[in-house]
Design an enzyme around this catalytic site. Sequence first.
Site, PDB file in Angstrom:
ATOM      1  N   GLU A  40       0.878  -1.163   0.000  1.00  0.00           N
ATOM      2  CA  GLU A  40       0.000   0.000   0.000  1.00  0.00           C
ATOM      3  C   GLU A  40       0.917   1.214   0.000  1.00  0.00           C
ATOM      4  O   GLU A  40       1.780   1.302   0.871  1.00  0.00           O
ATOM      5  CB  GLU A  40      -0.767   0.037   1.321  1.00  0.00           C
ATOM      6  CG  GLU A  40      -2.187  -0.401   1.250  1.00  0.00           C
ATOM      7  CD  GLU A  40      -2.797  -0.382   2.645  1.00  0.00           C
ATOM      8  OE1 GLU A  40      -3.387   0.642   3.006  1.00  0.00           O
ATOM      9  OE2 GLU A  40      -2.671  -1.397   3.360  1.00  0.00           O
ATOM     10  N   ARG A 266       4.822 -13.425   9.390  1.00  0.00           N
ATOM     11  CA  ARG A 266       5.486 -12.143   9.173  1.00  0.00           C
ATOM     12  C   ARG A 266       6.762 -12.064   9.995  1.00  0.00           C
ATOM     13  O   ARG A 266       6.948 -12.804  10.958  1.00  0.00           O
ATOM     14  CB  ARG A 266       4.558 -10.985   9.501  1.00  0.00           C
ATOM     15  CG  ARG A 266       4.125 -10.879  10.959  1.00  0.00           C
ATOM     16  CD  ARG A 266       3.438  -9.532  11.228  1.00  0.00           C
ATOM     17  NE  ARG A 266       2.441  -9.198  10.230  1.00  0.00           N
ATOM     18  CZ  ARG A 266       2.420  -8.052   9.534  1.00  0.00           C
ATOM     19  NH1 ARG A 266       3.332  -7.124   9.754  1.00  0.00           N
ATOM     20  NH2 ARG A 266       1.492  -7.812   8.657  1.00  0.00           N
ATOM     21  N   LYS A 276       3.328   0.575  10.632  1.00  0.00           N
ATOM     22  CA  LYS A 276       3.453   1.833   9.892  1.00  0.00           C
ATOM     23  C   LYS A 276       2.952   3.009  10.706  1.00  0.00           C
ATOM     24  O   LYS A 276       3.488   4.100  10.614  1.00  0.00           O
ATOM     25  CB  LYS A 276       2.628   1.759   8.612  1.00  0.00           C
ATOM     26  CG  LYS A 276       3.355   1.112   7.471  1.00  0.00           C
ATOM     27  CD  LYS A 276       2.503   1.249   6.222  1.00  0.00           C
ATOM     28  CE  LYS A 276       2.715   0.060   5.329  1.00  0.00           C
ATOM     29  NZ  LYS A 276       1.629  -0.114   4.371  1.00  0.00           N
TER      30      LYS A 276
HETATM   31  P1  ATP Z   1      -0.201  -2.053   7.543  1.00  0.00           P
HETATM   32  O1  ATP Z   1       0.864  -1.730   8.575  1.00  0.00           O
HETATM   33  O2  ATP Z   1      -0.905  -0.863   6.995  1.00  0.00           O
HETATM   34  O3  ATP Z   1      -1.058  -3.250   7.848  1.00  0.00           O
HETATM   35  P2  ATP Z   1       1.370  -3.721   5.893  1.00  0.00           P
HETATM   36  O4  ATP Z   1       2.518  -3.845   6.835  1.00  0.00           O
HETATM   37  O5  ATP Z   1       0.486  -4.869   5.628  1.00  0.00           O
HETATM   38  O6  ATP Z   1       0.527  -2.472   6.264  1.00  0.00           O
HETATM   39  P3  ATP Z   1       1.575  -3.352   3.075  1.00  0.00           P
HETATM   40  O7  ATP Z   1       2.070  -2.188   2.328  1.00  0.00           O
HETATM   41  O8  ATP Z   1       0.166  -3.755   2.892  1.00  0.00           O
HETATM   42  O9  ATP Z   1       1.919  -3.099   4.585  1.00  0.00           O
HETATM   43  O10 ATP Z   1       2.516  -4.583   2.854  1.00  0.00           O
HETATM   44  C1  ATP Z   1       2.911  -5.058   1.601  1.00  0.00           C
HETATM   45  C2  ATP Z   1       3.288  -6.507   1.719  1.00  0.00           C
HETATM   46  O11 ATP Z   1       4.330  -6.674   2.680  1.00  0.00           O
HETATM   47  C3  ATP Z   1       2.120  -7.342   2.173  1.00  0.00           C
HETATM   48  O12 ATP Z   1       2.021  -8.455   1.299  1.00  0.00           O
HETATM   49  C4  ATP Z   1       2.479  -7.765   3.563  1.00  0.00           C
HETATM   50  O13 ATP Z   1       2.019  -9.050   3.819  1.00  0.00           O
HETATM   51  C5  ATP Z   1       4.005  -7.716   3.570  1.00  0.00           C
HETATM   52  N1  ATP Z   1       4.500  -7.428   4.906  1.00  0.00           N
HETATM   53  C6  ATP Z   1       4.230  -6.350   5.660  1.00  0.00           C
HETATM   54  N2  ATP Z   1       4.817  -6.438   6.860  1.00  0.00           N
HETATM   55  C7  ATP Z   1       5.506  -7.613   6.878  1.00  0.00           C
HETATM   56  C8  ATP Z   1       6.319  -8.303   7.838  1.00  0.00           C
HETATM   57  N3  ATP Z   1       6.562  -7.771   9.033  1.00  0.00           N
HETATM   58  N4  ATP Z   1       6.857  -9.480   7.487  1.00  0.00           N
HETATM   59  C9  ATP Z   1       6.621 -10.001   6.280  1.00  0.00           C
HETATM   60  N5  ATP Z   1       5.861  -9.427   5.338  1.00  0.00           N
HETATM   61  C10 ATP Z   1       5.298  -8.245   5.622  1.00  0.00           C
HETATM   62 MG    MG Z   2      -1.550  -4.234   4.392  1.00  0.00          MG
END
Ligand code: ATP
Ligand code: MG
Length: 563
Positions: A40, A266, A276
Amino acid sequence: MSTTEETPVVEKAANFIRNIVTDDLKNGKHKSIVTRFPPEPNGYLHIGHAKSICLNFGLARDFGGRCHLRFDDTNPAKEDIEYEDSIKENVKWLGFDWGEHMYYASNYFEKFYQYALVLIEKGLAYVDSSSADEIRAMRGTLNEAGKESPYRSRSVAENLDLFARMRAGEFEDGTQVLRLKIDMASPNINLRDPVIYRIKKVDHHRTGDAWCIYPMYDYAHCISDAIEGITHSICTLEFEDHRPLYDWVLDQLPVPCHPQQIEFARLNLNYTVMSKRKLLELVQEKLVDGWDDPRMPTLVGIRRRGFTSESIRAFCETIGVGKSDSLIDMSILEDAVREDLNVRAPRAMSVLRPLKVVIEGYPEGQTEEFEAANHPNNPDMGSRMVPFSGTVYIERDDFQEEPVKGFFRMAPGKEVRLRYAYIVKCESVVKDEKGEIVEVRCSYDPASRGGSAPDGRKIKGTIHWVSADHAVDAEVRLYDRLFSTPNPGGKNEPDYRTSLNPKSIEVLKGCKLEPSLASATIEDRFQFERLGYFCLDMKDSRPEAPVFNRTATLRDSWSEQKR
Ligand code: ATP
Ligand code: MG
């Protein structure tokens, strides 16, 4: 179809996702794979995202498929072009390339809309005129079924009309939503008639005012995957309960394919925060110096700190990909960069907290050069000449007027080796009016040129130095972990901010660097002997006023330090 011979052999450590992909290629389910990384554009990428990037782009690379970069920009309020540019740059920096395959979910707005019409026509979606509170109240709980909305039985014609009017802007925000008609009694709350469209009269940074209804993530994401022909839609574990919805939507629609959603754990790292929202707060409340503050877990921060992309990829490989949540120790990330830089970083001598040493008897105005190896184990990295003169700087820490037991560095009456140069002996100290030592005076053994005594006498200590006449002055920034507790804001901590480490940055001015460092570039990495790994600060360093960041100490001294 694909045969086993065509299936690329993969040497990387196996994980359950690799196994799925290997099987799908072997048994002909797919000829080649398509993955995606779907950020995003509402923040900067962090080390957690790097795990997802390495996984998705890594699979595509290793199995000869492709990986799409897709901006998941369906939420109009929060997005920003600044974030988009940084995301692209970070993915490239990590060493990956989406080629032609960059997409925006917002480009599919019309398709999402058309598919919603299909669902309405099939009697599988309806416009609900309940308020958000009413919808929430009717959702039920984990133990209790939800209640059906009074609007659930609206006719197809009425739903088509209302949905068209929602699009046309006839209703105010929050007054109508489009919901799927699935099952209000489902044990999976995600299937209790989820909302798939809401009214939001907000401009979108790409589509402007073309839309005032926007699709929800669960609806838009699966369709985006299907439109792009994604084979494996990899996401984090919290989406496991959403998978039935992902599959339900695609099963009802005439989409070109039905990707397989696979969830993995994650990345959680201790001594930092990765949400975020919290990262944004740290920036907005000026608790850090921007997104690229070298203490931040953001990729821009980590990079500015001096981490190499190789070390991040190696880290992601080390931690692996699994199905159960775990907390990774920060030292594993730090070790990854040490391991990489130990091999590739040339050595240099720098003095961070200088103490002046005058070599008595050294010919006035004389300068010599000593050859110093750039790497102790790699002669291919060559050597450089380091100038020496009658006045040098050493670390304050390397001198003790009254040496404690076991101190083998410089002390009155004791011999010590100045690395590559001479054996010297402290004869006296000069103090200022406050009694602080401002200068040490040494004699030297001219026969020990190069650093070894001709008579073979043993010198226990070797210290680094920089010639005063030749030194480059610099600012050096030392970093420590941003938080002083492993789980900031966790148990017994009122707020994550209260766990900020007050000593996470130390700025040293007037550091003395060996002259070869004057030609350092932003890409360079160095090991300052005995001090750690350093690089120029890409933002604040100037040729006339260099600023170096410490990327990491030489060893994991963290736990000892804090004891
Ligand atoms: P938010 O904090 O708004 O929930 P998000 O961390 O999910 O956002 P995105 O921009 O939607 O952020 O993430 C993009 C991709 O990165 C998604 O497919 C998400 O699964 C992956 N991602 C985000 N944080 C992690 C993490 N800590 N470990 C592994 N993958 C991650
Ligand atoms: Mg997300």
